[in-house]
Design an enzyme around this catalytic site. Structure first.
Site, mmCIF file in Angstrom:
data_model
loop_
_atom_site.group_PDB
_atom_site.id
_atom_site.type_symbol
_atom_site.label_atom_id
_atom_site.label_comp_id
_atom_site.label_asym_id
_atom_site.label_seq_id
_atom_site.Cartn_x
_atom_site.Cartn_y
_atom_site.Cartn_z
ATOM 1 N N ARG A 6 2.954 -12.063 3.267
ATOM 2 C CA ARG A 6 2.041 -12.269 2.147
ATOM 3 C C ARG A 6 2.813 -12.597 0.869
ATOM 4 N NH1 ARG A 6 -3.015 -7.987 2.907
ATOM 5 N NH2 ARG A 6 -3.683 -8.852 4.911
ATOM 6 N N SER A 52 0.870 -1.158 0.000
ATOM 7 C CA SER A 52 0.000 0.000 0.000
ATOM 8 C C SER A 52 0.916 1.218 0.000
ATOM 9 C CB SER A 52 -0.845 -0.045 1.268
ATOM 10 O OG SER A 52 -1.957 0.791 1.158
#
Length: 441
Positions: free
Chosen positions: A401, A363
């Site tokens: 992730r 992000s």
RNA sequence: GGUGAGGUGGCUGAGUGGCUGAAAGCGCAUGACUCGAAAUCAUGUUUAGAGCUUGCUCUAACGUGGGUUCAAAUCCCACCCUCACCGCCA
């Protein structure tokens, strides 16, 4: 914090109310206007009284020095003092109320941000890479990891609790390789300076980057048991939810020189998130953990350069996935899906085969002057003027992730995992993580 | 953990109750001098808020918070932090 000037006048208030509504924030303009009116009148009165008091005090001082009697002036000033205490008290209450509201108002979305109330209004910007076609049934990373003996959720539940994990052997090494690779890419090729940061921070820092006061419950806090102030209020340190907090707060309270900018820094740290509100989502696997590793990039830039910086920061994060050969897409978050401090955010979503979808792995946000104002981070421009810097942060990328993505995208029919080429130097040249032969049969 | 010293502007550093938003020096900005620069000289150089005649006036801020006082950078209390020495420790 948004510029408090916007909170003073009705026209500005109505304008930002509309923009904040796009972020699902309901600004109570009526309340703010009435508080503002009170603030003004209390403040004028306070200053008037202070001015009187100062004048009297000057008289008294003069009289005493000349050996004259000052009791008349002292009697006058006593009355002023009484009213001053009263008005000052009311003023402080109003100011506290205003700043309490101001600290919970999110940043204003940039005009280029897609408007919408939730993530369904996010706009895909571009895709990179082609999701691989598997000629066998794909396993998710949990199944792969347990077969290899590299992911152990059961032990973590015993030792700590849910949403923690033990990684073992080659998987632990692969995880470490990923972090090293990302750090090296940012520092050796993209111009970032590696920083090793504290994992515990004080609450001023959390206010600075915007985690407090609103997101108290998303954090893990530790108490400093030995200390307390006069009222017995205990201080505490909190575990960082992201390295953005210590990295960005490096410039808190600083006056930088223009030649110091841009500051580009990066750190690999564990991140701790309690996320009390999201129980039940992504309960299986590594996607949503209370503790995970992440490489974070932070840029402190000249206020006129932050938009180009957001593009380059995003490109820096993308390069991680490109070098790893992981398909991803870039999404511009809608007004309703952005984080508290951000004026504009691009998410990088990596392809997760077992879920047959793209999942957030990075992000990248331009926080404009929002954090800088909270932190008091300024730069002295040529000409001598001090202005707030702009701050940006982006994951480059979430290591846990990313491990999921590597395991699932590089899995083979027999459950083994091919190690992406760029990681092999970090794994002693190893090319594959094999499923160990079943023993005892 | 113990003892001692200390936290003042962009920096160094003076200031122990009123004339100190703060001396002095450095740095920086503008101007003069210069072909240009250096040196030199002059002027300026914190932030936030309020008011109006937009340039000025007023208010606040000397680690943070509280207290004493007509008045606090200055006195008192608590907390935070820094430095030095000792102890302990990966």
């Amino acid at each position: 914090m948004i510029d408090p000037k916007y909170l003073r006048d009705e026209k500005d208030l109505n304008e930002i109310k509309v923009r904040l509504a796009q972020r699902n924030y309901d600004l109570d303009t009526g309340l703010l206007l009435s508080l503002e009116e009170k603030r003004k009148s209390f403040q004028s009165r306070t200053q008037e009284l202070q001015s009187q008091r100062n004048a009297f005090s000057k008289q008294i001082g003069q009289a005493k020095r000349n050996g004259e009697d000052a009791s008349a002036a002292m009697a006058e000033v006593a009355k002023v003092g009484e009213e001053l205490d009263e008005v000052k008290k009311q003023q402080d209450e109003v100011l506290a109320e205003i700043s309490k509201i101001a600290y919970t108002i999110p940043n204003l979305p940039d005009a280029s941000v897609p408007v919408g109330k939730d993530d369904s209004f996010n706009v895909e910007q571009r895709r990179w890479g082609e999701p691989r076609k598997f000629d066998f049934e794909v396993k998710d990373h949990v199944a792969l990891g347990e077969a290899i003996g590299g992911l152990d959720f059961d032990s973590a539940r015993k030792v700590t609790g849910s949403r923690f994990v033990f990684m073992k052997g080659d998987i632990a090494r692969l995880h470490r390789a990923l972090g090293q690779f990302m750090l090296d890419l940012h520092t050796q090729q993209q111009g970032y300076t590696e920083i090793c940061v504290p994992y515990l921070v004080n609450s001023d820092s959390l206010y600075g980057t915007g985690q407090l006061p609103k997101f108290e419950l998303d954090l893990f806090h530790t108490l400093l048991t030995a200390t307390g102030d006069e009222e017995g209020v205990q201080r505490r340190y909190s575990l960082i939810p992201t390295a953005e907090v210590p990295l960005t707060n490096l410039v808190r309270g600083e006056l930088l020189q223009e030649k110091d900018l841009p500051i580009k820094i990066t750190a690999l740290t564990p991140c701790f998130r309690s996320e009390a509100g999201s129980a039940g989502r992504d309960t299986r696997g590594l996607i949503r953990m209370h503790q995970f590793d992440k490489v974070e990039m932070v840029q402190i830039v000249h206020p006129e350069k932050s938009w180009e910086a957001l593009e380059s920061l995003t490109a820096n994060a993308e390069e991680v996935l490109q070098k790893l050969g992981l398909p991803y897409r870039v999404v511009a978050l809608s007004t309703g899906d952005m984080g508290f401090s951000s004026a504009k955010t691009y998410d990088l979503e990596v392809w997760v085969p077992a879920q047959n979808t793209y999942r957030e792995i990075s992000s990248c946000s331009n926080c404009t002057d929002f954090q800088a104002r909270r932190m008091g981070a300024r730069v002295k421009l040529a000409g001598g003027k001090n202005v707030l810097v702009h701050t940006l942060n982006g994951s480059g990328v979430a290591v846990g992730r990313c491990l999921v993505a590597v395991m699932e995208n590089y899995q083979n029919a027999d459950g083994s995992i091919t190690i992406p080429e760029v990681l092999r130097p970090y794994m002693g040249g190893q090319e594959k993580i094999e499923v160990p032969a079943k023993s005892g049969k």
